[in-house]
Design a protein around this motif. Structure first.
Motif, PDB file in Angstrom:
ATOM      1  N   LEU A   1       0.835  -1.215   0.000  1.00 30.70           N
ATOM      2  CA  LEU A   1       0.000   0.000   0.000  1.00 30.70           C
ATOM      3  C   LEU A   1       0.866   1.260   0.000  1.00 30.70           C
ATOM      4  CD1 LEU A   1      -2.922  -1.097   2.340  1.00 30.70           C
ATOM      5  CD2 LEU A   1      -3.052  -0.591  -0.115  1.00 30.70           C
TER       6      LEU A   1
ATOM      7  N   VAL B   1       2.001   1.755  -3.581  1.00 32.25           N
ATOM      8  CA  VAL B   1       0.915   2.305  -4.408  1.00 32.25           C
ATOM      9  C   VAL B   1       0.762   3.803  -4.141  1.00 32.25           C
ATOM     10  CG1 VAL B   1      -1.584   2.245  -4.829  1.00 32.25           C
ATOM     11  CG2 VAL B   1      -0.308   0.104  -4.560  1.00 32.25           C
ATOM     12  N   ALA B   2       0.815   4.181  -2.862  1.00 34.45           N
ATOM     13  CA  ALA B   2       0.650   5.606  -2.514  1.00 34.45           C
ATOM     14  C   ALA B   2       1.796   6.431  -3.100  1.00 34.45           C
ATOM     15  CB  ALA B   2       0.592   5.769  -0.996  1.00 34.45           C
TER      16      ALA B   2
ATOM     17  N   THR C   1       1.368   6.711  -6.881  1.00 31.24           N
ATOM     18  CA  THR C   1       0.234   7.589  -7.184  1.00 31.24           C
ATOM     19  C   THR C   1       0.674   9.042  -7.079  1.00 31.24           C
ATOM     20  OG1 THR C   1      -1.273   5.917  -6.322  1.00 31.24           O
ATOM     21  CG2 THR C   1      -2.153   8.149  -6.551  1.00 31.24           C
TER      22      THR C   1
ATOM     23  N   VAL D   1      -4.151  -1.040  -8.966  1.00 27.08           N
ATOM     24  CA  VAL D   1      -3.564  -2.170  -8.240  1.00 27.08           C
ATOM     25  C   VAL D   1      -3.909  -3.476  -8.948  1.00 27.08           C
ATOM     26  CG1 VAL D   1      -3.629  -1.078  -5.961  1.00 27.08           C
ATOM     27  CG2 VAL D   1      -5.589  -2.447  -6.734  1.00 27.08           C
TER      28      VAL D   1
ATOM     29  N   ILE E   1      -6.925   1.752  -0.873  1.00 28.35           N
ATOM     30  CA  ILE E   1      -6.618   2.517  -2.097  1.00 28.35           C
ATOM     31  C   ILE E   1      -7.749   3.490  -2.400  1.00 28.35           C
ATOM     32  CG2 ILE E   1      -5.172   0.719  -3.104  1.00 28.35           C
ATOM     33  CD1 ILE E   1      -7.604  -0.084  -4.838  1.00 28.35           C
ATOM     34  N   GLU E   2      -7.466   4.428  -3.321  1.00 29.66           N
ATOM     35  CA  GLU E   2      -8.520   5.382  -3.666  1.00 29.66           C
ATOM     36  C   GLU E   2      -9.664   4.626  -4.361  1.00 29.66           C
ATOM     37  OE1 GLU E   2      -8.582   7.564  -7.188  1.00 29.66           O
ATOM     38  OE2 GLU E   2      -6.443   7.424  -7.562  1.00 29.66           O
TER      39      GLU E   2
ATOM     40  N   ALA F   1      -9.629   3.715  -8.214  1.00 33.62           N
ATOM     41  CA  ALA F   1      -8.436   3.161  -8.859  1.00 33.62           C
ATOM     42  C   ALA F   1      -8.773   1.829  -9.554  1.00 33.62           C
ATOM     43  CB  ALA F   1      -7.342   2.943  -7.822  1.00 33.62           C
TER      44      ALA F   1
END
Ligand code: ZN
Length: 453
Positions: free
Chosen positions: A185, A188-189, A192, A205, A225-226, A229
């Motif tokens: 995570l 991913v952040a 992003t 993802v 996650i957002e 996404a």
């Protein structure tokens, strides 16, 4: 502003004449698209224009092993023995190797008519399984490749934690793939944030598969996650995988996913090959995109996707080149249609009312690929990325054909590459069949292969 003029172009509402395309140079998006327009002051394009094709499934590094797993002594000649070769290959790659292979691949993609790619990226760690000092090192290598080639990218870091259903520990060959959910995570952040505000990129993802991710980890990822996404997952590619899923859960992979996860249009189910009619219709109703990779699925002996029944149920699909044994949207679409013709003993399986087969295949793949990439691409329309292909309309295969007949000729009759120029995000990346970085990239790529092979 850049202003282009096409005598014929495929717009969302169909083929149009005398199309004036105005591109905002600051954003790389179309600012205006006018039909029956005046060419004054515009640059004339020397062929019919199509929106560029999204490639919704790629493992870039596998391009370098294309053709190396075709010997019959690879007993039992199955998907699983191919995977062993792929793992050995993956173990040897450095970040620079990955970046070079990806650049070479993306140039080939652009020249073939793909203007965007969803990269399903599962190499995270150093060869010994330890994290790099920068945990995003290999992800950044892919972003750098896309920066050089100019292809649009949806980067999908992969969560890979187990070697089989029910939380079996990962194998030695999988150690470069493994991340804890927290590390995943934060990766991913970070990615992003690194791509925010750049219209060429999107981050989503990819929980690798139900084999590789437990239900708890899947839930934690979706919560972390957002909410818009893209979420891509391998599902139901092999019969053995389906059988193992049933043994684990009592349900087949697509059945399990539809029952336990909020599957909707942000999801892309890659290789949804083995479906019961109930799963097929449930997947269609969910709004998720079926990610079809016909040449890889043929190469690996996966099976045929039930295209016509899925389409009849309103299902969405797009195409990917996956293992890159072939890099051509034409070949993916042709194989998809021909596979169904050969198994159903009828013609024009994918055709729609008022739309011929090639044109229907192209427009469906645009639609599904666009949704799966989660970017504003796939249409010559204001507010969308200025991604387009100019075809060779003077070639013996295309000459004298207009509209849908032209796309039919492209999909079914072309063996030479009929893509003349490629514009991505408002910039010419391929002109007269050549990419500006192809020579230097080919040299670097050969050096990588000299070492790897
Ligand atoms: Zn894949």
């Amino acid at each position: 502003m850049t202003v282009l003029f096409a005598e014929s172009a495929l717009l969302p509402q169909g083929w149009a004449r005398d199309v004036r395309l105005t591109i905002d140079d600051a954003t790389g998006d179309f600012a205006a698209v006018e039909v029956d327009a005046d060419p004054a002051g515009a640059t004339r394009l020397d062929g019919p224009v199509l929106p560029g094709m999204p490639n919704l499934h790629s493992h870039a590094f596998q391009r370098a092993m294309a053709g190396l797993a075709e010997a019959a002594e690879l007993d039992p000649g199955s998907f699983w023995s191919w995977r062993q070769i792929m793992y050995r290959f993956a173990e040897a790659l450095t970040p620079d190797d990955l970046s070079t292979i990806a650049t070479q691949l993306q140039i080939e993609m652009l020249k073939a008519g793909y203007t965007a790619v969803a990269e399903f990226h599962y190499l995270h760690n150093a060869p010994d399984g330890r994290p790099y000092a920068d945990p995003a090192e290999l992800s950044r290598a892919l972003l750098a490749a896309a920066g050089r080639s100019g292809i649009g990218m949806t980067l999908l870091p992969v969560l890979y934690q187990t070697s089989g259903f029910g939380g079996q520990p990962p194998s030695e060959g999988q150690r470069r793939f493994i991340l804890s959910t927290d590390r995943f995570l934060s990766l991913v952040a970070e990615l992003t944030q690194a791509t925010a505000g750049d219209g060429q990129f999107r981050v989503g993802v990819a929980p690798h598969s139900l084999r590789a991710v437990t239900p708890d980890a899947l839930a934690a990822v979706l919560a972390g996650i957002e909410p818009t996404a893209p979420v891509h997952i391998h599902i139901a590619e092999q019969v053995r995988e389906v059988d193992e899923c049933v043994a684990w859960s009592g349900a087949r992979p697509v059945e399990w996913l539809l029952r336990h996860q909020p599957v909707d249009r942000r999801w892309c189910l890659v290789h949804a090959t083995h479906l019961t009619p109930v799963e097929r219709d449930g997947l269609a109703r969910s709004g998720a995109v079926a990610g079809l990779c016909p040449t890889t699925e043929a190469n690996l002996g996966d099976g045929l996707f039930p295209l016509e029944a899925f389409q009849a149920a309103g299902g969405r699909w797009g195409i990917g080149s996956d293992s890159h044994v072939s890099v051509s949207p034409i070949e993916e679409l042709r194989w998809l249609e021909y596979g169904r013709r050969l198994s159903t003993l009828r013609r024009n399986v994918a055709a729609l009312p008022g739309q011929s087969t090639g044109a229907a295949l192209w427009s469906r793949a645009l639609d599904g690929g666009t949704i799966a990439c989660g970017r504003r691409i796939g249409a010559l329309e204001p507010g969308h990325r200025a991604d387009l292909l100019v075809l060779d309309g003077d070639h013996p295969v295309t000459y004298g054909r207009g509209g849908d007949r032209l796309v039919d000729a492209l999909v079914f009759a072309g063996n030479a590459n009929l893509v003349r120029h490629v514009l991505v995000g408002g910039r010419w990346r391929v002109r007269d069949g050549r990419h500006e970085a192809e020579t230097e990239t080919a040299v670097a790529y050969r050096r990588v292969l000299d070492r790897l092979l």
